[in-house]
Design an enzyme around this catalytic site. Structure first.
Site, PDB file in Angstrom:
ATOM      1  N   CYS A 162       0.859  -1.188   0.000  1.00 48.23           N
ATOM      2  CA  CYS A 162       0.000   0.000   0.000  1.00 48.23           C
ATOM      3  C   CYS A 162       0.893   1.235   0.000  1.00 48.23           C
ATOM      4  O   CYS A 162       1.668   1.448   0.932  1.00 48.23           O
ATOM      5  CB  CYS A 162      -0.921  -0.007   1.215  1.00 48.23           C
ATOM      6  N   GLN A 196      -5.842  10.756  14.185  1.00 49.92           N
ATOM      7  CA  GLN A 196      -5.619  11.226  12.822  1.00 49.92           C
ATOM      8  C   GLN A 196      -4.755  10.217  12.055  1.00 49.92           C
ATOM      9  O   GLN A 196      -3.823   9.637  12.601  1.00 49.92           O
ATOM     10  CB  GLN A 196      -4.940  12.594  12.820  1.00 49.92           C
ATOM     11  N   TYR A 223     -15.739  15.794  21.652  1.00 50.00           N
ATOM     12  CA  TYR A 223     -15.271  14.727  20.752  1.00 50.00           C
ATOM     13  C   TYR A 223     -13.750  14.622  20.896  1.00 50.00           C
ATOM     14  O   TYR A 223     -12.997  14.634  19.923  1.00 50.00           O
ATOM     15  CB  TYR A 223     -15.629  15.013  19.291  1.00 50.00           C
ATOM     16  N   GLU A 265     -16.115  12.585  25.432  1.00 49.48           N
ATOM     17  CA  GLU A 265     -15.924  11.573  24.385  1.00 49.48           C
ATOM     18  C   GLU A 265     -16.802  10.373  24.722  1.00 49.48           C
ATOM     19  O   GLU A 265     -16.948  10.021  25.890  1.00 49.48           O
ATOM     20  CB  GLU A 265     -14.446  11.156  24.327  1.00 49.48           C
ATOM     21  N   ASP A 283     -14.316  18.673  17.598  1.00 51.43           N
ATOM     22  CA  ASP A 283     -13.769  17.926  16.463  1.00 51.43           C
ATOM     23  C   ASP A 283     -14.696  16.750  16.156  1.00 51.43           C
ATOM     24  O   ASP A 283     -14.369  15.595  16.410  1.00 51.43           O
ATOM     25  CB  ASP A 283     -12.358  17.430  16.792  1.00 51.43           C
ATOM     26  N   CYS A 310     -22.487  25.627  26.627  1.00 53.65           N
ATOM     27  CA  CYS A 310     -21.227  25.932  27.325  1.00 53.65           C
ATOM     28  C   CYS A 310     -20.970  27.441  27.399  1.00 53.65           C
ATOM     29  O   CYS A 310     -20.010  27.865  28.068  1.00 53.65           O
ATOM     30  CB  CYS A 310     -20.063  25.234  26.624  1.00 53.65           C
TER      31      CYS A 310
END
Length: 223
Positions: free
Chosen positions: A35, A111, A138, A158, A197, A214
């Site tokens: 790959c 990421q 998140y 989360e 995010d 908030c």
């Protein structure tokens, strides 16, 4: 940024013990023996690994540590991989972003390229500013909370069990509270800055409602 060899996490189908990707806009498997975008330490596993009776496999490398991890589906599948590769649901690697070492478990979102994570962390930190009370929504493994510029206090939200465990580990010793909850169902806390995010679907009405609850002076949205 590099266009090859950058991806530190790969999820593949397994056909007769060998890795495969899905054909574009299809569920049909296409066997692969390499790959181009996979980090070399992951590509080595795709080329040489034997994945037994697994139906899928997730492979991850920590660029900052060189550690490797693998998780098969079903999890108890015996994998023929080099001895350094940690296996199973508790497998994890350590990643280094802006001098901060973070644990990233095999089931936690991170990421797909480390330089991208570092760039986002820097931009978010600059937009947030120092000495702020932050809600990190998140939060994943705590990337933005860990790399924030001397925050006064952090509440990190989360819903993923694995990522929450990583966030607790990564934020240990800091003035931080980790909440395991769906962001859209969390009631919110008064903060100076909200960092959000969300997944590709975006905040949605419920997530936006939580952000407003908030009552922040500033919202930093990672899209």
């Amino acid at each position: 940024l590099p266009t090859e060899g950058f991806r530190t996490t790969v999820r593949a189908l397994v056909v007769d013990g060998k890795p495969a990707f899905r054909r574009h806009q299809s569920h049909d498997p296409v066997l692969v023996d390499s790959c181009l975008v996979a980090h070399p330490l992951i590509d080595e596993l795709l080329r040489d690994g034997q994945f037994g009776r697994a139906t899928e496999v997730t492979l991850r490398v920590g660029l900052g540590s060189g550690e490797r991890a693998a998780l098969a589906e079903p999890a108890e599948t015996i994998l023929d991989l080099p001895p350094d590769v940690m296996r199973g649901k508790s497998a994890h690697v350590h990643e280094v972003i802006d001098g901060h070492t973070m644990r990233v478990s095999i089931n936690s979102f991170f990421q797909s390229r480390t330089d991208g994570a570092a760039t986002l962390a820097r931009l978010v930190s600059e937009a947030t500013g120092p000495d702020r009370v932050i809600a990190d929504l998140y939060c994943g493994v705590g990337l933005f909370a860990v790399t924030a510029d001397t925050p006064r206090r952090v509440v990190a939200v989360e819903r993923g069990r694995s990522a929450v465990a990583d966030a607790k580990h990564n934020l240990k010793g800091r003035d931080a509270r980790i909440v395991r909850a769906d962001v859209g169902k969390w009631k919110g806390n008064k903060v100076d800055v909200v960092v959000a995010d969300p997944s590709r679907a975006g905040l949605g009405k419920d997530g936006a409602r939580t952000v407003l609850a908030c009552d922040p002076e500033r919202i930093v949205l990672v899209s």
